[in-house]
Design a protein around this motif. Structure first.
Motif, PDB file in Angstrom:
ATOM      1  N   ASP A   1       0.787  -1.304   0.052  1.00  0.00           N
ATOM      2  CA  ASP A   1       0.097  -0.027  -0.061  1.00  0.00           C
ATOM      3  C   ASP A   1       0.793   1.373   0.007  1.00  0.00           C
ATOM      4  N   VAL A   2       2.085   1.169  -0.243  1.00  0.00           N
ATOM      5  CA  VAL A   2       2.964   2.334  -0.042  1.00  0.00           C
ATOM      6  C   VAL A   2       2.834   3.652  -1.103  1.00  0.00           C
ATOM      7  N   VAL A   3       2.134   3.294  -1.981  1.00  0.00           N
ATOM      8  CA  VAL A   3       1.875   4.420  -2.784  1.00  0.00           C
ATOM      9  C   VAL A   3       0.210   4.870  -2.903  1.00  0.00           C
ATOM     10  N   ASN A   4      -0.369   4.136  -2.126  1.00  0.00           N
ATOM     11  CA  ASN A   4      -1.975   4.217  -2.083  1.00  0.00           C
ATOM     12  C   ASN A   4      -2.069   5.763  -1.388  1.00  0.00           C
ATOM     13  N   ASP A   5      -3.074   6.596  -1.684  1.00  0.00           N
ATOM     14  CA  ASP A   5      -3.419   7.819  -1.128  1.00  0.00           C
ATOM     15  C   ASP A   5      -2.633   8.823  -1.779  1.00  0.00           C
ATOM     16  N   LEU A   6      -1.751   8.446  -2.867  1.00  0.00           N
ATOM     17  CA  LEU A   6      -1.218   9.382  -3.693  1.00  0.00           C
ATOM     18  C   LEU A   6      -1.782   9.892  -5.010  1.00  0.00           C
ATOM     19  N   SER A   7      -2.030  10.698  -5.494  1.00  0.00           N
ATOM     20  CA  SER A   7      -2.271  11.108  -7.039  1.00  0.00           C
ATOM     21  C   SER A   7      -1.703  12.271  -7.685  1.00  0.00           C
ATOM     22  N   SER A   8      -1.833  12.524  -8.542  1.00  0.00           N
ATOM     23  CA  SER A   8      -1.194  13.791  -9.349  1.00  0.00           C
ATOM     24  C   SER A   8      -2.450  14.316 -10.050  1.00  0.00           C
ATOM     25  N   ASP A   9      -2.370  16.001 -10.264  1.00  0.00           N
ATOM     26  CA  ASP A   9      -3.088  16.497 -10.974  1.00  0.00           C
ATOM     27  C   ASP A   9      -2.599  16.996 -12.303  1.00  0.00           C
ATOM     28  N   ASP A  10      -1.524  16.305 -12.659  1.00  0.00           N
ATOM     29  CA  ASP A  10      -1.009  16.852 -13.895  1.00  0.00           C
ATOM     30  C   ASP A  10      -0.319  15.617 -14.559  1.00  0.00           C
ATOM     31  N   PHE A  11      -0.910  15.134 -15.689  1.00  0.00           N
ATOM     32  CA  PHE A  11      -0.398  13.836 -16.195  1.00  0.00           C
ATOM     33  C   PHE A  11       0.761  13.956 -17.030  1.00  0.00           C
ATOM     34  N   GLU A  12       1.175  15.276 -17.319  1.00  0.00           N
ATOM     35  CA  GLU A  12       2.192  15.625 -18.082  1.00  0.00           C
ATOM     36  C   GLU A  12       3.483  15.337 -17.267  1.00  0.00           C
ATOM     37  N   LYS A  13       3.335  15.421 -16.078  1.00  0.00           N
ATOM     38  CA  LYS A  13       4.533  15.187 -15.209  1.00  0.00           C
ATOM     39  C   LYS A  13       4.564  13.676 -15.232  1.00  0.00           C
ATOM     40  N   PRO A  14       5.693  12.902 -15.032  1.00  0.00           N
ATOM     41  CA  PRO A  14       5.856  11.498 -15.125  1.00  0.00           C
ATOM     42  C   PRO A  14       5.248  10.752 -14.185  1.00  0.00           C
ATOM     43  N   ALA A  15       3.737  10.786 -13.726  1.00  0.00           N
ATOM     44  CA  ALA A  15       3.173  10.157 -12.767  1.00  0.00           C
ATOM     45  C   ALA A  15       3.590   8.758 -12.470  1.00  0.00           C
ATOM     46  N   GLU A  16       3.473   7.928 -13.635  1.00  0.00           N
ATOM     47  CA  GLU A  16       3.450   6.595 -13.497  1.00  0.00           C
ATOM     48  C   GLU A  16       5.027   6.211 -12.974  1.00  0.00           C
ATOM     49  N   LYS A  17       5.956   6.825 -13.727  1.00  0.00           N
ATOM     50  CA  LYS A  17       7.409   6.759 -13.316  1.00  0.00           C
ATOM     51  C   LYS A  17       7.753   7.114 -11.911  1.00  0.00           C
ATOM     52  N   TRP A  18       7.055   8.390 -11.493  1.00  0.00           N
ATOM     53  CA  TRP A  18       7.378   8.762 -10.007  1.00  0.00           C
ATOM     54  C   TRP A  18       6.870   7.812  -9.012  1.00  0.00           C
ATOM     55  N   LEU A  19       5.479   7.222  -9.416  1.00  0.00           N
ATOM     56  CA  LEU A  19       5.068   6.447  -8.563  1.00  0.00           C
ATOM     57  C   LEU A  19       5.815   5.092  -8.371  1.00  0.00           C
TER      58      LEU A  19
ATOM     59  N   GLY B   1      -4.055  -2.897  -1.104  1.00  0.00           N
ATOM     60  CA  GLY B   1      -5.594  -2.939  -0.850  1.00  0.00           C
ATOM     61  C   GLY B   1      -6.063  -1.782  -1.608  1.00  0.00           C
ATOM     62  N   THR B   2      -7.259  -1.293  -1.075  1.00  0.00           N
ATOM     63  CA  THR B   2      -8.185  -0.312  -1.814  1.00  0.00           C
ATOM     64  C   THR B   2      -7.493   1.209  -1.575  1.00  0.00           C
ATOM     65  N   ASN B   3      -7.286   1.842  -2.844  1.00  0.00           N
ATOM     66  CA  ASN B   3      -6.523   3.217  -2.598  1.00  0.00           C
ATOM     67  C   ASN B   3      -7.655   4.147  -2.450  1.00  0.00           C
TER      68      ASN B   3
END
Length: 457
Positions: A53-71, A138-140
């Motif tokens: 669950d280490v990256v649950n509760d995290l989200s991005s408001d700008d997909f131009e930033k490398p969201a998937e790579k960062w996560l 688990g659930t995000n």
């Protein structure tokens, strides 16, 4: 589930009230009862489940930033930090991250923070062995798609391996996990395990998940058992997992894995494992008959009674019934909130009321004697119940499975998802939006042919 749980949604609100958005956890004093301690293996597999669950509760408001790579980078660093900490490895053994973490990222149009993790999974190898351990998230709680497409999706879907049925939400979660590929090798986890374990003696694969991850552990371990060579041991470690399927699936899962290879653990005071088996759902509204949260009684609130009725209606909507697999081991931890923690909860409740919590219970006005004058009191009574749900579903498990103070402190440090200053933020606003939608659905389910039952039966 992603089977399951509408109820997991209630935990979100419980933790929102108890902790407040992006605030540190309030101080909690805990004391274990005199029951036997968990085995080292149970603690080890819970660690793998918890770190998923280490990256649950995290989200991005700008997909131009490398969201998937960062996560992925964030999850990789935190998992590796935890694996390298001797306070942890002295208990679990020395594991190395060998596949993933891989995640299923969704775009949620119109959400305050639209890019969130829907599913995540990783795999480690115990040094000097052919033992691989898999952690499933688990659930995000900030993923609207997670709730609607997986947790809320409890209609039936055929399951070909056992010949039974699983929820459509579990089916979607399983399909997401099957599709995940390691960023480096480009392999799915099944492909990776198949290549690493071919011809290896004494090979073992352990699958672990907490909460929704526990339900997905049921379906994913069933999938691996069917796909991997029968010489490879596959075992499941389900913590606080709701039921993923019907009796045929539940019995078939345990039979195919082997009874000694299916492990489930439930806190007796945790609401989430009570869904969706009918007789267990009925116990939800009385589960805290002998409990108080910050000296507040937790029995008799009509909103909670109506939620229980709603969940029971869902679990009995067809002739098919959900069934809990195996015989889960149970435990109980006594959680006592300090005066300072209770004072903070009371203040946070007042803030939440001013910031939209009132609107969440507007649909219940006029039902079961709830009027405008008493709405706030009923809402707060519901909130204290949910805060207890949150603690029993999270704190109780970390207290029980991490009795070693050094290990518990280390896991807490690495598993904390909030990272100051990043564009990825915990979003309590979306949690409240989801809760409001759920409670409106509950209230709207009652009519002249299905009137609300104001008392718990």
């Amino acid at each position: 589930m992603k089977v399951s749980s509408l109820v997991i949604l209630l935990i979100t609100m419980g933790m929102l009230i108890a902790c407040g958005p992006q605030d540190p956890e309030p101080p909690v004093d805990t004391q274990e009862d005199t029951q036997s301690a968990p085995s080292t293996e149970a603690t080890t597999q819970f660690f793998h489940a918890w770190m998923a669950d280490v990256v649950n509760d995290l989200s991005s408001d700008d997909f131009e930033k490398p969201a998937e790579k960062w996560l992925i980078d964030t999850a990789t660093k935190r998992i590796n930090w935890a694996l390298g900490d001797t306070a942890i490895s002295n208990v679990t053994g020395k594991d190395s991250l060998v596949w993933g973490p891989a995640l299923f990222l969704t775009e949620e149009s119109g959400a305050p923070y639209p890019y969130t993790v829907e599913n995540m999974m990783y795999c480690t190898q115990l040094k000097g062995t052919n033992h691989y351990s898999i952690g499933i998230a688990g659930t995000n709680e900030v993923s609207y798609d997670d709730w609607l497409k997986e947790d809320f999706n409890v209609n039936w879907s055929p399951e070909s391996i056992t010949g039974g049925k699983i929820s459509k939400g579990s089916r979607l979660g399983l399909e997401n996990l099957e599709s995940l590929k390691d960023r480096g090798s480009g392999k799915t986890l099944l492909e990776f395990l198949g290549s690493m374990l071919e011809g290896k003696s004494g090979a073992r694969v352990s699958v672990a998940g907490h909460s929704l991850g526990g339900a997905l552990t049921q379906v994913y371990s069933n999938y691996l058992r069917a796909k991997l060579d029968l010489s490879i041991q596959v075992d499941a470690w389900v913590y606080a997992g709701p039921t993923a399927g019907d009796a045929t699936f539940a019995d078939g899962l345990v039979s195919k894995l082997g009874a000694d290879n299916y492990h489930a653990y439930n806190n007796r005071l945790d609401v989430i494992p009570h869904v969706w088996q009918e007789d267990s759902v009925k116990k939800i509204c009385t589960i805290y008959r002998n409990k108080k949260f910050c000296e507040k009684n937790l029995l008799g609130e009509p909103i909670i009674n109506m939620v229980t009725q709603y969940l029971l209606d869902i679990s009995t909507a067809t002739s098919d019934r959900y069934k809990i697999p195996g015989n889960p081991q149970t435990f109980e931890v006594d959680i006592v909130n300090s005066p300072a923690a209770c004072e903070k909860v009371a203040k946070d409740l007042e803030k939440a009321w001013d910031n939209g919590l009132k609107g969440a219970t507007d649909p219940f006005v006029g039902k079961c004697g709830i009027d405008k004058a008493g709405q706030k009191a009923h809402t707060f009574a519901m909130a204290y119940f949910l805060a207890e749900v949150g603690e029993q579903h999270t704190t109780a498990y970390t207290d029980y499975f991490f009795p070693n103070p050094a290990m518990k402190a280390a896991v807490s440090e690495y598993a904390n998802p909030y990272i100051s200053g990043s564009q990825f933020l915990s979003n309590a606003d979306e949690e409240l939006i989801i809760l409001t939608a759920f409670l409106a659905e509950v209230a709207g389910s009652f009519n002249s042919s299905n009137p609300p039952k104001c008392a718990c039966e």
